[in-house]
Design a protein around this motif. Structure first.
Motif, PDB file in Angstrom:
ATOM      1  N   LEU A 177      31.469 -67.376  49.668  1.00 51.77           N
ATOM      2  CA  LEU A 177      31.555 -66.856  48.318  1.00 51.77           C
ATOM      3  C   LEU A 177      31.676 -65.457  48.419  1.00 51.77           C
ATOM      4  O   LEU A 177      33.137 -64.849  48.057  1.00 51.77           O
ATOM      5  CB  LEU A 177      31.189 -66.994  46.893  1.00 51.77           C
TER       6      LEU A 177
ATOM      7  N   ALA B 251      26.336 -70.402  50.761  1.00 50.57           N
ATOM      8  CA  ALA B 251      27.113 -70.756  49.924  1.00 50.57           C
ATOM      9  C   ALA B 251      27.641 -69.622  49.327  1.00 50.57           C
ATOM     10  O   ALA B 251      28.604 -69.185  48.766  1.00 50.57           O
ATOM     11  CB  ALA B 251      26.762 -71.948  48.930  1.00 50.57           C
ATOM     12  N   ILE B 252      26.164 -68.387  48.926  1.00 50.41           N
ATOM     13  CA  ILE B 252      27.013 -67.525  48.491  1.00 50.41           C
ATOM     14  C   ILE B 252      27.412 -66.487  49.317  1.00 50.41           C
ATOM     15  O   ILE B 252      27.829 -65.586  48.999  1.00 50.41           O
ATOM     16  CB  ILE B 252      24.863 -67.223  47.981  1.00 50.41           C
TER      17      ILE B 252
ATOM     18  N   ASP C 271      28.055 -76.493  51.579  1.00 53.06           N
ATOM     19  CA  ASP C 271      27.278 -75.775  51.272  1.00 53.06           C
ATOM     20  C   ASP C 271      27.011 -75.787  49.784  1.00 53.06           C
ATOM     21  O   ASP C 271      26.202 -75.291  49.318  1.00 53.06           O
ATOM     22  CB  ASP C 271      27.220 -74.432  51.852  1.00 53.06           C
ATOM     23  N   ILE C 272      28.304 -75.269  49.464  1.00 51.95           N
ATOM     24  CA  ILE C 272      28.042 -74.914  47.457  1.00 51.95           C
ATOM     25  C   ILE C 272      27.525 -76.358  47.193  1.00 51.95           C
ATOM     26  O   ILE C 272      26.463 -76.286  45.858  1.00 51.95           O
ATOM     27  CB  ILE C 272      29.415 -74.765  46.967  1.00 51.95           C
ATOM     28  N   TRP C 273      28.354 -77.134  47.761  1.00 54.91           N
ATOM     29  CA  TRP C 273      27.910 -78.687  46.813  1.00 54.91           C
ATOM     30  C   TRP C 273      26.196 -79.442  47.114  1.00 54.91           C
ATOM     31  O   TRP C 273      25.557 -79.118  46.705  1.00 54.91           O
ATOM     32  CB  TRP C 273      28.583 -79.822  47.408  1.00 54.91           C
TER      33      TRP C 273
ATOM     34  N   VAL D 277      33.978 -72.409  51.469  1.00 55.78           N
ATOM     35  CA  VAL D 277      32.681 -72.540  51.260  1.00 55.78           C
ATOM     36  C   VAL D 277      32.108 -74.196  51.627  1.00 55.78           C
ATOM     37  O   VAL D 277      31.184 -74.196  52.831  1.00 55.78           O
ATOM     38  CB  VAL D 277      32.129 -72.373  50.519  1.00 55.78           C
TER      39      VAL D 277
ATOM     40  N   ILE E   1      25.613 -70.246  40.878  1.00 55.59           N
ATOM     41  CA  ILE E   1      24.326 -70.811  41.576  1.00 55.59           C
ATOM     42  C   ILE E   1      23.295 -69.883  41.433  1.00 55.59           C
ATOM     43  O   ILE E   1      22.298 -70.511  41.226  1.00 55.59           O
ATOM     44  CB  ILE E   1      24.612 -70.240  42.784  1.00 55.59           C
TER      45      ILE E   1
ATOM     46  N   ALA F 282      31.085 -67.758  40.622  1.00 55.35           N
ATOM     47  CA  ALA F 282      30.549 -68.665  40.744  1.00 55.35           C
ATOM     48  C   ALA F 282      29.581 -68.861  42.067  1.00 55.35           C
ATOM     49  O   ALA F 282      28.088 -68.639  41.581  1.00 55.35           O
ATOM     50  CB  ALA F 282      31.323 -69.923  41.500  1.00 55.35           C
ATOM     51  N   VAL F 283      29.071 -67.207  42.457  1.00 52.17           N
ATOM     52  CA  VAL F 283      27.847 -66.479  42.993  1.00 52.17           C
ATOM     53  C   VAL F 283      26.462 -66.618  41.532  1.00 52.17           C
ATOM     54  O   VAL F 283      25.687 -66.863  41.155  1.00 52.17           O
ATOM     55  CB  VAL F 283      27.521 -65.345  43.223  1.00 52.17           C
TER      56      VAL F 283
END
Length: 255
Positions: A219, A215-216, A228-230, A225, A148, A144-145
């Protein structure tokens, strides 16, 4: 249709190979892009780290996401520079006289930006490990990182394409990256935004770098998360789509 696709991707491979050769023949740019973020990381961890209160015992863990974004922002300035040089030397016109799909020339620069920035990110993470960075994240959070960071790189690369295709001088082609490099300093990349004055904090909390960094950071630390990720994905995708439209317009206007 299959023949067209095969022809298109083979052309893109040629353009990508050309761009990568230019990058690997210019090791000074690779070193510059990698060394500056590492210097920032060393400075903040070993000089300022003891005076900065972040609520964590391992400041390099807190710092790393912002350093990675600074590295990418530095790297895409060279994409704008290489595009500007191709325009000035009439390289696009020469390729247009050949049976080559036109958009592959631009995509060659974009994909080479992804590859070169990925190399910089890996080197910086390895240095961070030597400095004490540790992560409890599993494979999926790391993927995921990576996703992003890839979207962030693509978004900024298309912004760089606009600058490279529209600039009137070499300095103008790369100068756009300076505000982007500065953005992490007015975010939660180095210190929590709670410590900032109200006006500065309002800006820091609502600019793209803060949500991407948070977000990072979540993670990599194995924490929830949340939204923040969205928000980070929305910023990256939104910037990428808008920049892509304007970059293609600038490209068509140039060629």
């Amino acid at each position: 249709m299959e023949a067209v696709k095969k022809h298109y991707f083979s052309d893109m491979g040629v353009m990508l190979g050309r761009s990568m050769r230019h990058i690997f023949r210019s090791w000074d740019t690779i070193i510059t892009v990698t060394i500056m973020p590492i210097a920032f990381m060393l400075l903040f961890v070993y000089v300022f780290g003891g005076a900065i209160q972040t609520g964590t015992d391992n400041y390099v863990n807190y710092l790393l996401p912002g350093i990675l974004l600074i590295a990418i922002a530095s790297g895409i300035s060279y994409t704008a520079y290489r595009l500007f040089i191709d325009v000035q030397r009439g390289i696009f016109e020469r390729f247009h006289s050949m049976p080559i799909a036109r958009s592959t020339m631009l995509w060659g620069h974009v994909i080479s930006s992804l590859v070169s920035n990925a190399i910089s990110v890996v080197v910086i993470v390895l240095v961070a490990l030597l400095m004490g960075f540790r992560s409890s994240a599993g494979l999926l959070p790391w993927l995921a990182v990576a996703g992003i960071l890839m979207l962030f790189t693509l978004a900024l690369t298309w912004v760089a394409a606009i600058a490279g295709l529209s600039a009137k001088s070499v300095d103008g082609a790369s100068a756009f990256s300076y505000p982007i490099i500065f953005l992490p300093f007015i975010s939660s990349a180095f210190v929590p935004t709670d410590s900032m004055p109200r006006v500065v904090r309002a800006f820091a909390d609502n600019q793209p770098v803060t949500s991407i960094v948070e977000a990072i950071r979540s993670l990599l630390s194995g924490q929830p998360v949340g939204n923040d990720i969205w928000v980070a994905l929305a910023w990256c995708v939104g910037i990428m789509l808008v920049a892509y439209v304007f970059a293609m317009r600038a490209y068509k206007k140039r060629v």
